[in-house]
Each structure stands twice: as structure tokens, then as C-alpha cells.
Scaffold this motif. Structure first.
Motif, PDB file in Angstrom:
ATOM      1  N   ARG A  16       0.816  -1.212   0.000  1.00 56.33           N
ATOM      2  CA  ARG A  16       0.000   0.000   0.000  1.00 56.33           C
ATOM      3  C   ARG A  16       0.852   1.265   0.000  1.00 56.33           C
ATOM      4  N   PRO A  17       1.895   1.366   0.862  1.00 57.03           N
ATOM      5  CA  PRO A  17       2.744   2.568   0.791  1.00 57.03           C
ATOM      6  C   PRO A  17       3.400   2.758  -0.577  1.00 57.03           C
ATOM      7  N   LEU A  18       3.838   1.663  -1.203  1.00 55.02           N
ATOM      8  CA  LEU A  18       4.457   1.769  -2.526  1.00 55.02           C
ATOM      9  C   LEU A  18       3.431   2.221  -3.564  1.00 55.02           C
ATOM     10  N   ALA A  19       2.234   1.659  -3.485  1.00 56.61           N
ATOM     11  CA  ALA A  19       1.180   2.058  -4.422  1.00 56.61           C
ATOM     12  C   ALA A  19       0.831   3.531  -4.247  1.00 56.61           C
ATOM     13  N   LEU A  20       0.780   3.977  -2.999  1.00 52.99           N
ATOM     14  CA  LEU A  20       0.467   5.382  -2.716  1.00 52.99           C
ATOM     15  C   LEU A  20       1.544   6.301  -3.277  1.00 52.99           C
ATOM     16  N   TYR A  21       2.821   5.913  -3.095  1.00 48.06           N
ATOM     17  CA  TYR A  21       3.918   6.742  -3.597  1.00 48.06           C
ATOM     18  C   TYR A  21       3.890   6.824  -5.120  1.00 48.06           C
ATOM     19  N   LEU A  22       3.675   5.700  -5.799  1.00 43.87           N
ATOM     20  CA  LEU A  22       3.671   5.720  -7.265  1.00 43.87           C
ATOM     21  C   LEU A  22       2.428   6.399  -7.819  1.00 43.87           C
TER      22      LEU A  22
END
Length: 267
Positions: A16-22
Motif C-alpha cells: 500500500r505505501p508503494l502504491a500510494l507513492y507511485l
């Protein structure tokens, strides 16, 4: 497809954090691309817009007691909400700034409802002009505070705050039964966002955030610049604007466009 495979081998807690950043990076890239082609206007200090929108949304959720406790603690620490502590450390501040702050404190005392040691411009102004509704007061003061990015512009922070607010709102609406759960939503979001950003890094690199371009250059050993982008300049993307380098492919392992070596009348 590579992005899809990459996110699957990540720990579930990191998806989720990676998806949010991208998603953050992808939306910024999309705006830059549309602005480059004249579909959207450019704004000086435009970072204020997503920051203000994000803060207003977060303050709305906070005032409605719908903000997760983890973010409530962050908000209290950053903005000094509901605390009498003074969070502004002036020890290393410039003398001119200290003098200006002292004058503001002397001329504009705090309102009766202020809980800080000194007047807090995000709230005391609202009290003075008669805004009594706590939710409206918090949203207005938070939005006005977002203008601070005029002095300290940072698009990364602005976009992160906006997307974090959107994430919290989505989770809140889902928990209350207003919207459905999207299975593997974080994987889908990461895959689409990353694929789009990498596509732009090849096709129109000037639309990608400079810091991320440098990251990709380091990740690929400088090979991000090794595209013959001048071949697609005619499509209107100005692809070779940042990386004008070109290379000659080995004819034993590649097909060369006949337009480069045969006169047009012979074709």
C-alpha cells in the motif's frame, strides 16, 4: 507486466505505501504531461493547490472524529492541535525572523479560545471574525496554513498529503459501507502507476519528476539516456529535450529504417 511481478514479491505490508507513492508520482507526471501539451495551465507555486486540498480534507476527517489515531498523533505533533505546547523552536532561527514574530505576538494577541502560549494564526483569526463552527474553523485554518508552501515549495510533500488524504477518505467510506472494497486495489494501482511513469521516462522524460529521473539513471547505470529519442521527436513529445544522446545500433542485430539511407523517391 514487470511492475505487476515486482509488487507481488514485496511484503504485503509494503504494497500500500508503494502504491500510494507511485500514484503520487503518476498523477504529478500526468499533470506535467498535459501541461506540456497545453491541455492544462501552469501555475506559479502550484504545489499549494494539492497541499491545501489534502489538508482541508484531513481537517474535515479530524473534526468528524474519523481520522485514524496514528494520523491524529501526527497532526497534533505537526500542527499543535489541542495542545498548549509551543512547537516552534526559535533557538536557531534568524534574528530578523525572531523580531518579526515578536512584533506579531505584541500586536495580535491570542483569542479567548486559543490554547497555545501565543496567538496561533491557523485558529485565532477564525475566532476573531466570529467563526464558531469547529469543523469550518479547522478546515479554513488548515487551508490557509497550506499557503505556507508559497515560501517553501515542495511538490513531493504536497502530493503525498493529498494522496494520503484520499487514501484515508477511501478507507473511511469503505468502513462505513458507502463504497465497495476493490480486491487487489494496491497491486492494480501500483502496476498502472509504475507502468505509466516508466513509459513517460522513455517517451517524455521532462514530464517525470527530476529526482525520480536521477533515481532511474542510477538504477539503470545511465541507460535511461540511451534511447534514440530523436526518432520520435516528430510526434510532438520533444522526447530528446533532456537526453539528446543517440547511438548507432549494430546492423547485424537490428533493422534500420530504410528512410535513413534511401531517398524518398525510391521507396
Amino acid at each position: 507486466m514487470a511492475s505487476f511481478c515486482a509488487i507481488l514479491i514485496e511484503k504485503a505490508t509494503r504494497r500500500r505505501p508503494l502504491a500510494l507513492y507511485l500514484a503520487n508520482l503518476g498523477s504529478e507526471t500526468a499533470y506535467r504531461q498535459l501541461a506540456n501539451h497545453g491541455y492544462l495551465p501552469r501555475f506559479n507555486r502550484g504545489e499549494c493547490v494539492p497541499l491545501i486540498a489534502g489538508i482541508v480534507l484531513i481537517m474535515y476527517l479530524y473534526s468528524s472524529n474519523r481520522l485514524p489515531q496514528g494520523l491524529v498523533k501526527v497532526l497534533k505533533t505537526c500542527a499543535g492541535v489541542d495542545t498548549k505546547a509551543t512547537h516552534l523552536n526559535l533557538k536557531n532561527a534568524p534574528k530578523e525572523f525572531k523580531k518579526m514574530l515578536q512584533q506579531l505576538r505584541e500586536k495580535f494577541g491570542k483569542s479567548d479560545e486559543c490554547v497555545h502560549d501565543h496567538s496561533c494564526t491557523t485558529n485565532c483569526t477564525m475566532n476573531r471574525i466570529g467563526v464558531t463552527n469547529k469543523m469550518v474553523k479547522n478546515m479554513l485554518s488548515g487551508g490557509i496554513a497550506g499557503l505556507s508552501m508559497v515560501a517553501f515549495p515542495n511538490v513531493t510533500i504536497a502530493m503525498y498529503v493529498l494522496w494520503k488524504a484520499i487514501e484515508v477518505l477511501y478507507c473511511d467510506l469503505y468502513n462505513r459501507g458507502y463504497i465497495p472494497y476493490i480486491p487487489y486495489g494496491d497491486i492494480i494501482l501500483y502496476t498502472i502507476s509504475t507502468g505509466y511513469v516508466l513509459w513517460m521516462a522513455a517517451l517524455e522524460p521532462q514530464a517525470v519528476r527530476s529526482g525520480y529521473r536521477e533515481f532511474l539513471m542510477g538504477l539503470t547505470g545511465g541507460r535511461l539516456a540511451l534511447f534514440n529519442r530523436h526518432l520520435i521527436d516528430s510526434f510532438g513529445y520533444k522526447s530528446s529535450l533532456i537526453y539528446p544522446q543517440s547511438f548507432q545500433p549494430d546492423p547485424l542485430h537490428s533493422t534500420i529504417n530504410p528512410m535513413f539511407y534511401r531517398p524518398l523517391r525510391e521507396m
